[in-house]
Design an enzyme around this catalytic site. Sequence first.
Site, PDB file in Angstrom:
ATOM      1  N   ILE A  30     -13.240   4.218 -29.758  1.00 51.81           N
ATOM      2  CA  ILE A  30     -14.236   4.516 -30.980  1.00 51.81           C
ATOM      3  C   ILE A  30     -14.459   5.805 -31.233  1.00 51.81           C
ATOM      4  CG2 ILE A  30     -16.449   3.476 -31.976  1.00 51.81           C
ATOM      5  CD1 ILE A  30     -14.261   1.224 -31.506  1.00 51.81           C
ATOM      6  N   HIS A  64     -15.810  -6.637 -21.623  1.00 50.83           N
ATOM      7  CA  HIS A  64     -15.029  -6.015 -20.565  1.00 50.83           C
ATOM      8  C   HIS A  64     -14.804  -6.998 -19.569  1.00 50.83           C
ATOM      9  CE1 HIS A  64     -12.671  -2.693 -18.291  1.00 50.83           C
ATOM     10  NE2 HIS A  64     -13.460  -3.176 -17.606  1.00 50.83           N
TER      11      HIS A  64
HETATM   12  C1  GRF Z   1      -9.361 -10.259 -22.505  1.00 50.16           C
HETATM   13  O1  GRF Z   1      -9.624 -10.223 -20.959  1.00 50.16           O
HETATM   14  C2  GRF Z   1     -10.457  -8.916 -23.125  1.00 50.16           C
HETATM   15  O2  GRF Z   1     -11.518  -8.826 -22.348  1.00 50.16           O
HETATM   16  C3  GRF Z   1      -9.415  -7.910 -22.773  1.00 50.16           C
HETATM   17  O3  GRF Z   1      -8.351  -8.661 -23.438  1.00 50.16           O
HETATM   18  C4  GRF Z   1      -8.000  -9.816 -23.105  1.00 50.16           C
HETATM   19  C5  GRF Z   1      -7.759 -10.718 -24.473  1.00 50.16           C
HETATM   20  O4  GRF Z   1      -8.759 -10.791 -25.086  1.00 50.16           O
HETATM   21  N1  GRF Z   1      -9.809  -6.558 -23.335  1.00 50.16           N
HETATM   22  P1  GRF Z   1      -8.612 -11.662 -26.501  1.00 50.16           P
HETATM   23  O5  GRF Z   1      -7.871 -13.075 -26.171  1.00 50.16           O
HETATM   24  O6  GRF Z   1      -7.477 -10.712 -27.350  1.00 50.16           O
HETATM   25  O7  GRF Z   1      -9.769 -11.719 -27.034  1.00 50.16           O
END
Ligand code: GRF
Length: 195
Positions: free
Chosen positions: A91, A107
């Site tokens: 960011i 996270h």
């Molecule tokens: C998750 O474990 C998230 O914490 C990580 O990417 C994975 C997939 O997240 N940053 P999503 O299905 O795209 O929300």
Amino acid sequence: MSGLRLGVLVSGSGSNLQKVIDASLIKEIESKVVCVISNKKEAYGLERARNHSIPAYYVEGKSPNYDREVLGLLEQHQVDVVVLAGYLKIIPEEMIEKYRGCIINIHPSLLPKFGGKGYYGIRVHEAVLAAGEKESGATVHYVDEGIDTGKTIIQRKVPVYSNDTPEELAERVLQNVEHKILVEAIALIEKEEAK
Ligand code: GRF
């Protein structure tokens, strides 16, 4: 309380985004997802937004105007809180300044452990297993200038089993923790804003 206008940034499947959309639809939270932005054209999170008629934007991650374009979209949609949900870009300072205290990130580890540069996606779970941890989990935190360093909002644990693969641990953290605590964190912020 009419809830908050949420701008969600995604880079992948958007399963965390989906949980926020679902929670909003059943009024588990008052807030609404008003736009979804991704730096990846193929991010399924964009499709999830379109399925719910939520404005979905792909902004080329390598574009020199990327930061300005993303900020412009957040302003256009009058976003109150920026939600990073499986978002893999850093960011920029300008966004941190403009939305200080109003950017949250999820996270997939018990921060500060296994957070920071290089700890994202499956790599987090590989590192947890390599370290022989007996527990892991996920954290929702405010975003500051660092990587995964802002104030924790919610953190929850899952057990790590000795025969876990990184994929099995990732799935347990995603299903049992991430998909719950992101919505809970938004509900907590709503309560804070309502005071
Ligand atoms: C998750 O474990 C998230 O914490 C990580 O990417 C994975 C997939 O997240 N940053 P999503 O299905 O795209 O929300």
